[in-house]
Design a protein around this motif. Structure first.
Motif, PDB file in Angstrom:
ATOM      1  N   LEU A 220      33.566  44.176  32.437  1.00  0.00           N
ATOM      2  CA  LEU A 220      33.202  44.106  33.966  1.00  0.00           C
ATOM      3  C   LEU A 220      32.542  45.445  34.269  1.00  0.00           C
ATOM      4  O   LEU A 220      31.920  45.644  34.934  1.00  0.00           O
ATOM      5  N   SER A 221      33.301  46.507  33.810  1.00  0.00           N
ATOM      6  CA  SER A 221      32.969  48.065  34.103  1.00  0.00           C
ATOM      7  C   SER A 221      31.362  47.866  33.770  1.00  0.00           C
ATOM      8  O   SER A 221      30.440  48.727  34.121  1.00  0.00           O
ATOM      9  N   SER A 222      31.150  47.507  32.625  1.00  0.00           N
ATOM     10  CA  SER A 222      29.620  47.538  32.040  1.00  0.00           C
ATOM     11  C   SER A 222      28.614  47.020  32.965  1.00  0.00           C
ATOM     12  O   SER A 222      27.635  47.121  33.191  1.00  0.00           O
ATOM     13  N   LEU A 223      29.199  45.697  33.442  1.00  0.00           N
ATOM     14  CA  LEU A 223      28.297  45.027  34.349  1.00  0.00           C
ATOM     15  C   LEU A 223      28.129  45.685  35.841  1.00  0.00           C
ATOM     16  O   LEU A 223      26.973  45.675  36.273  1.00  0.00           O
ATOM     17  N   LEU A 224      29.064  46.132  36.284  1.00  0.00           N
ATOM     18  CA  LEU A 224      29.281  46.576  37.688  1.00  0.00           C
ATOM     19  C   LEU A 224      29.154  47.895  38.006  1.00  0.00           C
ATOM     20  O   LEU A 224      29.100  48.312  38.982  1.00  0.00           O
ATOM     21  N   ARG A 225      29.234  48.870  36.911  1.00  0.00           N
ATOM     22  CA  ARG A 225      29.132  50.182  37.350  1.00  0.00           C
ATOM     23  C   ARG A 225      27.803  50.543  37.740  1.00  0.00           C
ATOM     24  O   ARG A 225      27.733  51.688  38.639  1.00  0.00           O
ATOM     25  N   THR A 226      26.832  50.063  37.475  1.00  0.00           N
ATOM     26  CA  THR A 226      25.451  50.213  38.082  1.00  0.00           C
ATOM     27  C   THR A 226      25.093  49.379  38.787  1.00  0.00           C
ATOM     28  O   THR A 226      23.657  49.492  38.994  1.00  0.00           O
ATOM     29  N   ALA A 227      25.676  48.174  39.077  1.00  0.00           N
ATOM     30  CA  ALA A 227      25.133  47.090  40.029  1.00  0.00           C
ATOM     31  C   ALA A 227      24.569  47.770  41.426  1.00  0.00           C
ATOM     32  O   ALA A 227      25.325  48.125  42.276  1.00  0.00           O
ATOM     33  N   PRO A 228      23.199  47.787  41.662  1.00  0.00           N
ATOM     34  CA  PRO A 228      22.725  48.581  42.949  1.00  0.00           C
ATOM     35  C   PRO A 228      22.903  47.865  44.045  1.00  0.00           C
ATOM     36  O   PRO A 228      22.942  48.551  45.288  1.00  0.00           O
ATOM     37  N   ARG A 229      23.106  46.668  43.988  1.00  0.00           N
ATOM     38  CA  ARG A 229      23.223  45.801  45.540  1.00  0.00           C
ATOM     39  C   ARG A 229      24.776  45.119  45.742  1.00  0.00           C
ATOM     40  O   ARG A 229      24.793  44.176  46.417  1.00  0.00           O
ATOM     41  N   LEU A 230      25.524  45.570  44.756  1.00  0.00           N
ATOM     42  CA  LEU A 230      26.960  44.990  45.078  1.00  0.00           C
ATOM     43  C   LEU A 230      27.609  45.238  46.275  1.00  0.00           C
ATOM     44  O   LEU A 230      27.808  46.379  46.533  1.00  0.00           O
ATOM     45  N   THR A 231      28.013  43.970  46.966  1.00  0.00           N
ATOM     46  CA  THR A 231      28.548  44.282  48.253  1.00  0.00           C
ATOM     47  C   THR A 231      30.090  43.685  48.347  1.00  0.00           C
ATOM     48  O   THR A 231      30.763  43.839  49.195  1.00  0.00           O
ATOM     49  N   CYS A 232      30.333  42.837  47.390  1.00  0.00           N
ATOM     50  CA  CYS A 232      31.364  42.007  47.528  1.00  0.00           C
ATOM     51  C   CYS A 232      31.906  41.711  45.992  1.00  0.00           C
ATOM     52  O   CYS A 232      31.260  40.978  45.297  1.00  0.00           O
ATOM     53  N   PHE A 233      33.115  42.306  45.687  1.00  0.00           N
ATOM     54  CA  PHE A 233      33.756  41.927  44.396  1.00  0.00           C
ATOM     55  C   PHE A 233      35.316  41.454  44.652  1.00  0.00           C
ATOM     56  O   PHE A 233      36.151  42.117  45.309  1.00  0.00           O
ATOM     57  N   THR A 234      35.626  40.264  43.881  1.00  0.00           N
ATOM     58  CA  THR A 234      37.005  39.669  43.852  1.00  0.00           C
ATOM     59  C   THR A 234      37.264  39.288  42.642  1.00  0.00           C
ATOM     60  O   THR A 234      36.373  38.601  41.884  1.00  0.00           O
ATOM     61  N   TRP A 235      38.532  39.833  42.225  1.00  0.00           N
ATOM     62  CA  TRP A 235      39.077  39.401  40.897  1.00  0.00           C
ATOM     63  C   TRP A 235      40.361  39.192  41.087  1.00  0.00           C
ATOM     64  O   TRP A 235      41.335  39.787  41.344  1.00  0.00           O
ATOM     65  N   ARG A 247      42.746  48.549  31.307  1.00  0.00           N
ATOM     66  CA  ARG A 247      41.818  49.481  31.336  1.00  0.00           C
ATOM     67  C   ARG A 247      41.536  49.542  32.797  1.00  0.00           C
ATOM     68  O   ARG A 247      41.230  48.683  33.485  1.00  0.00           O
ATOM     69  N   PRO A 248      41.188  50.920  33.369  1.00  0.00           N
ATOM     70  CA  PRO A 248      40.780  50.894  34.703  1.00  0.00           C
ATOM     71  C   PRO A 248      39.266  50.364  34.814  1.00  0.00           C
ATOM     72  O   PRO A 248      38.381  50.279  33.720  1.00  0.00           O
ATOM     73  N   LEU A 249      38.975  49.942  36.267  1.00  0.00           N
ATOM     74  CA  LEU A 249      37.976  49.150  36.549  1.00  0.00           C
ATOM     75  C   LEU A 249      36.831  50.345  36.877  1.00  0.00           C
ATOM     76  O   LEU A 249      37.401  51.314  37.738  1.00  0.00           O
ATOM     77  N   GLU A 250      35.558  50.043  36.536  1.00  0.00           N
ATOM     78  CA  GLU A 250      34.636  50.930  37.127  1.00  0.00           C
ATOM     79  C   GLU A 250      33.423  50.290  37.867  1.00  0.00           C
ATOM     80  O   GLU A 250      32.963  49.273  37.198  1.00  0.00           O
ATOM     81  N   LEU A 251      33.485  50.415  39.077  1.00  0.00           N
ATOM     82  CA  LEU A 251      32.523  49.680  39.932  1.00  0.00           C
ATOM     83  C   LEU A 251      31.521  50.908  40.685  1.00  0.00           C
ATOM     84  O   LEU A 251      31.844  51.817  40.643  1.00  0.00           O
ATOM     85  N   ASN A 252      30.319  50.195  41.107  1.00  0.00           N
ATOM     86  CA  ASN A 252      29.270  50.947  41.917  1.00  0.00           C
ATOM     87  C   ASN A 252      29.950  50.610  43.440  1.00  0.00           C
ATOM     88  O   ASN A 252      29.435  49.686  43.866  1.00  0.00           O
ATOM     89  N   PRO A 253      30.333  51.658  44.051  1.00  0.00           N
ATOM     90  CA  PRO A 253      30.851  51.645  45.279  1.00  0.00           C
ATOM     91  C   PRO A 253      29.732  51.759  46.392  1.00  0.00           C
ATOM     92  O   PRO A 253      30.134  51.735  47.659  1.00  0.00           O
ATOM     93  N   THR A 254      28.682  52.213  46.005  1.00  0.00           N
ATOM     94  CA  THR A 254      27.837  52.634  47.035  1.00  0.00           C
ATOM     95  C   THR A 254      27.686  51.668  48.279  1.00  0.00           C
ATOM     96  O   THR A 254      27.848  52.228  49.449  1.00  0.00           O
ATOM     97  N   TRP A 255      27.494  50.437  47.959  1.00  0.00           N
ATOM     98  CA  TRP A 255      27.301  49.541  49.026  1.00  0.00           C
ATOM     99  C   TRP A 255      28.428  48.355  49.045  1.00  0.00           C
ATOM    100  O   TRP A 255      28.235  47.389  50.084  1.00  0.00           O
ATOM    101  N   LEU A 256      29.358  48.699  48.554  1.00  0.00           N
ATOM    102  CA  LEU A 256      30.467  47.486  48.459  1.00  0.00           C
ATOM    103  C   LEU A 256      31.182  47.632  49.968  1.00  0.00           C
ATOM    104  O   LEU A 256      31.470  48.523  50.503  1.00  0.00           O
ATOM    105  N   GLN A 257      31.284  46.434  50.168  1.00  0.00           N
ATOM    106  CA  GLN A 257      31.792  46.189  51.811  1.00  0.00           C
ATOM    107  C   GLN A 257      32.869  45.273  51.635  1.00  0.00           C
ATOM    108  O   GLN A 257      34.050  45.336  52.610  1.00  0.00           O
ATOM    109  N   GLU A 258      33.307  44.416  50.594  1.00  0.00           N
ATOM    110  CA  GLU A 258      34.602  43.485  50.497  1.00  0.00           C
ATOM    111  C   GLU A 258      35.242  44.032  48.805  1.00  0.00           C
ATOM    112  O   GLU A 258      34.338  43.666  48.105  1.00  0.00           O
ATOM    113  N   LEU A 259      36.140  44.267  48.922  1.00  0.00           N
ATOM    114  CA  LEU A 259      36.854  44.440  47.424  1.00  0.00           C
ATOM    115  C   LEU A 259      38.348  43.746  47.647  1.00  0.00           C
ATOM    116  O   LEU A 259      38.975  44.131  48.445  1.00  0.00           O
ATOM    117  N   ARG A 260      38.534  42.832  46.724  1.00  0.00           N
ATOM    118  CA  ARG A 260      39.899  42.079  46.483  1.00  0.00           C
ATOM    119  C   ARG A 260      40.125  41.981  45.075  1.00  0.00           C
ATOM    120  O   ARG A 260      39.286  41.459  44.504  1.00  0.00           O
TER     121      ARG A 260
END
Length: 500
Positions: A220-235, A247-260
């Protein structure tokens, strides 16, 4: 503009036959069902007038392939409509697939179209550039050694379209070991994202096969750490206690609006994700657990903590077995409207530590937030509860308290919540705007006779539409109070009294 010469017999008239293909494409698009629209058989009528309302499948707008609805229905009307439907890419950009609903190849040599081949046919019609909305439920379709192969084939189709993911929901059943990074192309630019269009991703996993060399968190970190438009992530992860494998998660938080996150996280990870997500509006951490093997160590310095201001965060939910004081000290939430603090209700889970009351009240005091909903399913002191309520009494409309451990609904708390009318008609009480009160718990409570029903009666006297729910053990209440509570439930349809 191209015109279609072949129409169903009922539609053969000069006006319709002259419509350009582009107009037909728009008409076809409007025929698509909305979010799992229920299908009614021929001749059936809706008994319930609300039955026609559209219900979401919980993952977003995903279309299940059905011959009774568009787009498949449009391919069976006429040759002309079929040709137009198959060549209208936007009709095929949404897909919901459950592997349980599809037959697959079996070991006896009988061949049936597999879910993977059906997905490939559908998505191939979606063009080459449009974003895709896909929900895929992968589990064991058949017993035996081929189960993982069928699951991985379906996932493989989805991964081939990864560069076009826009809104994706994935579910893995037990005994499957997915590999999200299998065959992941290496971009020329190391910072380029493999999911450049991805806006929403929801995962619901039950992964009891742990590959320590390629864990799901790393994938998931490989996919999401550079996702430029990610606004909502739920797992949501049912394998809660991964122990040393986490292992710790790595996300691209720039535009993240919802995190669950319904997966294992530490307090430090919560702080990191919160403080690096300036656009966050809703956040839920439902497994903040004590696990010394995976917990990261905070770097302690002599400098005071400067809280990060999250000016857009409206909803925060934390279910924890850890001390949340460092988290409360790290953030300021001026827009917060809903706060939910709970323990973890799992068999064998230890009781959570007492809520960090000083840090919580400090957070509310500096935030000055218009909190409307407060849900507490944790242990705290009666004085801490009263102080917390005083800080949000001008805005609070919903109060839900589930007592555990010692219990903190006492005479002092009930007296503070009881409405008193002065001689001048003014009303004095704590949190006067409450219109929903829920008091539950399976712990011993010690209250003076009459205080609980008196508080509820005073609230109903001030606002007869207050919704009230009380659920305690009958043996923990005075017999006279039990009768008065039951009388309230008889008089008011929105008062629910339940004895555990």
């Amino acid at each position: 503009m191209a015109r279609n010469p072949t129409f169903p017999p009922m539609s053969r008239n000069p006006s319709i036959s002259k419509l350009p293909v582009e107009i037909w494409a728009k008409i076809f698009f409007e025929c698509l069902p909305a979010a799992d629209e229920p299908v009614r058989r021929e001749g059936e009528t809706a008994v319930d007038p609300d039955e026609s309302k559209i219900e979401s499948d919980g993952l977003g707008l995903f279309i299940r392939p059905r011959r009774q609805t568009a787009p498949l229905l449009l391919t069976e009307i006429s040759k002309g409509w079929r040709a137009m439907a198959l060549n209208t890419a936007e009709l095929w950009c949404s897909l919901s697939v459950d592997s349980h609903d599809h037959r697959v190849e079996t070991s006896d040599g009988v061949s049936h179209p597999s879910v993977a081949s059906k997905m490939e046919i559908w998505l191939a019609r979606s063009g080459a550039e449009r974003g895709l909305c896909i929900a895929l439920k992968v589990c064991r379709c058949v017993d035996g050694k081929d189960a993982d192969r069928y699951a991985n084939e379906a996932l493989g189709v989805l991964l081939r379209y990864m560069h076009r993911w826009e809104n994706v929901g994935l579910y893995w059943g037990r005994d499957t070991a997915p590999n999200l990074t299998s065959g992941l192309p290496r971009p020329m630019n190391i910072d380029a994202s493999p999911v450049p269009l991805l806006e929403e991703l929801e995962l619901d996993t039950f992964i009891d096969v742990i590959d320590t060399n390629n864990q799901i968190e790393d994938q998931l970190s490989s996919l999401l750490r550079t996702a430029p438009r990610l606004t909502c992530f739920t797992w949501y992860d049912n394998m809660v206690l991964r122990g040393k494998f986490w292992r710790p998660l790595e996300l691209n938080p720039t535009w993240l609006q919802e995190l669950r996150l319904g997966c294992v996280v530490t307090v430090d990870e919560c702080i990191t994700m919160l403080c690096n997500s300036p656009q966050l509006q809703a956040c839920e951490f439902t497994y903040v657990i004590i696990n010394p093997q995976v917990a990261t160590k905070r770097i302690l310095t002599g400098e005071p903590i400067v809280p990060t201001v999250l000016s857009h965060l409206l909803h925060l939910k934390i279910c924890s077995l850890q001390n949340l004081a460092p988290l409360f000290d790290s953030i300021t939430l001026p827009a917060l409207r809903s706060l939910n603090l709970e323990g973890i209700d799992d068999d064998g889970s230890p009781p959570p530590p007492r809520l960090a009351e000083l840090e919580l009240t400090s957070l509310l005091r500096r935030s000055r937030c218009p909190l409307e909903e407060l849900i507490l399913d944790t242990d705290m002191s009666p004085s801490g509860l009263v102080q917390t309520l005083r800080l949000v009494e001008d805005s609070l409309t919903t109060l839900h308290i589930c007592q555990n451990g010692i219990g903190y609904i006492t005479d002092a708390v009930l007296i503070s919540l009881t409405c008193l009318v002065g001689t001048d008609g003014s009303v004095q009480c704590l949190c006067p705007k409450l219109d929903r009160i829920c008091l539950t718990g399976d712990t011993t409570i010690v209250l003076s006779l009459g205080l609980l029903p008196r508080m509820l009666e005073s609230r109903l006297g001030m606002n007869s539409n207050v919704h009230i729910c009380v659920a305690y053990r009958r043996s923990h209440l005075w017999l006279g109070d039990v009768q008065r509570l039951q009388d309230l439930a008889v008089c008011y349809s929105h008062v629910a009294i339940r004895f555990l």
